[in-house]
Design an enzyme around this catalytic site. Structure first.
Site, PDB file in Angstrom:
ATOM      1  CB  CYS A 187       2.064   5.377   7.852  1.00 23.90           C
ATOM      2  SG  CYS A 187       2.220   6.949   6.978  1.00 23.90           S
ATOM      3  N   GLY A 222      10.369  -3.938   2.510  1.00 20.97           N
ATOM      4  CA  GLY A 222      11.397  -2.930   2.717  1.00 20.97           C
ATOM      5  C   GLY A 222      12.614  -3.132   1.852  1.00 20.97           C
ATOM      6  N   GLY A 223      12.812  -2.262   0.871  1.00 24.60           N
ATOM      7  CA  GLY A 223      14.026  -2.272   0.079  1.00 24.60           C
ATOM      8  C   GLY A 223      14.201  -3.471  -0.833  1.00 24.60           C
ATOM      9  CG  HIS A 273       9.117  -1.166   6.157  1.00 26.30           C
ATOM     10  ND1 HIS A 273       8.620  -0.091   5.467  1.00 26.30           N
ATOM     11  CD2 HIS A 273      10.454  -1.152   5.933  1.00 26.30           C
ATOM     12  CE1 HIS A 273       9.612   0.558   4.860  1.00 26.30           C
ATOM     13  NE2 HIS A 273      10.737  -0.084   5.140  1.00 26.30           N
ATOM     14  N   PRO A 330       0.849  -1.197   0.000  1.00 29.37           N
ATOM     15  CG  PRO A 330       0.061  -0.986   2.196  1.00 29.37           C
ATOM     16  CD  PRO A 330       0.816  -1.909   1.288  1.00 29.37           C
ATOM     17  CG  MET A 331       3.572   2.122  -1.923  1.00 29.65           C
ATOM     18  SD  MET A 331       4.705   1.817  -3.316  1.00 29.65           S
ATOM     19  CE  MET A 331       3.697   0.745  -4.351  1.00 29.65           C
ATOM     20  CE  LYS A 353       3.664  -2.533   4.348  1.00 28.87           C
ATOM     21  NZ  LYS A 353       4.592  -1.525   4.861  1.00 28.87           N
TER      22      LYS A 353
END
Length: 336
Positions: A95, A207-208, A166, A12-13, A134
């Site tokens: 977030c 993450g990454g 993350h 989700p972004m 998350k």
């Protein structure tokens, strides 16, 4: 061989994974689990639900990510999300933005594992679809080994069995949300350890992760991998996922095929008044690394925002890529 959808997912972004983006990603992969942008529980409860939650049935499997910290309101929002057809309800505990912190949700909830567990219990009791979390591995000066395991264990005690982690801290003071995606060091090994020590839980790493190759390497240690920016900026890589990650006997979807599959969606949305640029902005990375990619981006960006822009803009951009590829092939063809 058939795997769970969360074996590979697209993160989700905010401002990116809207319904248009998800429809594009779906034509590239039939199997990947797609997520909405984070939507606050208050917005779902009181806002324009069609605008916030509407999506095409062809997007399944798709998860709704909620932000919030009020168990009753989250339960209401989760029920509404299930009624709208979402396949999973996910709570954002990662977030780091100031706006999210001021609303007492997102990464700052890493400091309140009991509240997160209460929220998740309320969500789980409200829906029949999976309820998931998350999170980050910690925030600020927390010890990640303690903060991550405590949060997961509290939620597991409330009946939650699936977590997306993350693999870096969030620094709530001193770093911007963008910096929080890059500066805190990644600790993949801690997430691997979480899976080893909690084998009955579903652990997805995030993450990454830059590529499908990297995702496959992570899958040696965890149940699933979530890609974020790589999946967005180089969306073409999603065309390999069904074959390479899910083990299906299918042809990869190349970027030209993806555009053709996406055309009916573009046409339907244009007919309802959606601006072309609202959709093509998600397509800019489709030809990443190929000759003509710059022309593709330029035409979509410059021409797509003009009033009345239609599918002819996409056709011109595609032709620019074809011309560039043909030119490359002529230059590299062996001499007769």
């Amino acid at each position: 061989m058939k795997f769970k959808a969360n074996r590979f997912s697209v993160a989700p972004m905010m401002d990116w994974t809207d319904r248009h983006c998800r429809s594009l990603h779906r034509v590239l992969s039939a199997e990947a689990l797609l997520y909405t942008e984070m939507v606050t529980s208050g917005a779902v409860a009181h806002g324009d639900r069609d605008k916030l939650l509407g999506f095409e049935p062809g997007q399944h499997p798709v998860a709704l990510q909620l932000g919030g910290s009020d168990p009753a309101e989250l339960a209401l929002a989760a029920r509404i999300g299930e009624d709208w057809g979402y396949d999973e309800i996910n709570l954002n505990v990662g977030c780091p933005s100031d706006r999210v912190q001021s609303g007492r949700f997102g990464a700052c909830l890493m400091r309140e594992p009991d509240l997160v567990a209460e929220c998740m219990a309320a969500i789980k009791d409200a829906v029949t679809v999976p309820a998931t979390v998350k999170c980050r591995i910690g925030v600020d000066d927390q010890d990640p080994e303690e903060s991550l395991f405590t949060l997961v264990d509290r939620c597991a005690s409330a009946g939650i069995d699936s977590f997306v982690v993350h693999a870096r801290k969030a620094w709530l003071q001193g770093l911007s949300p963008k910096e929080n995606r890059d500066i805190p060091p990644l600790d993949y090994e801690l997430v691997y350890r979480l899976k080893r020590e909690r084998p009955d839980l579903t652990i997805v790493i995030n993450g990454g992760v830059p590529s499908v190759d990297a995702a496959l390497a992570h899958l040696e240690h965890v149940d699933g991998v979530m890609l974020g920016r790589a999946a967005y900026h180089e969306a073409g890589l999603l065309g390999e996922v069904d074959r390479r990650v899910f083990g299906l006997d299918v042809e990869d979807v190349d970027s030209f095929e993806a555009v053709e599959r996406y055309r009916p969606y573009l046409a339907r949305e244009l007919a309802t008044g959606t601006h072309l640029a609202a959709m093509t902005r998600h397509m800019l990375g489709l030809f990443h690394g190929l000759p003509g990619a710059r022309a593709w981006r330029r035409i979509l960006t410059v021409e797509g925002v003009k009033p009345g822009a239609g599918l002819d803009v996409v056709d011109r951009a595609l032709e620019a890529v074809r011309v560039a590829l043909a030119s490359r092939d002529e230059r590299t063809a062996p001499a007769a």
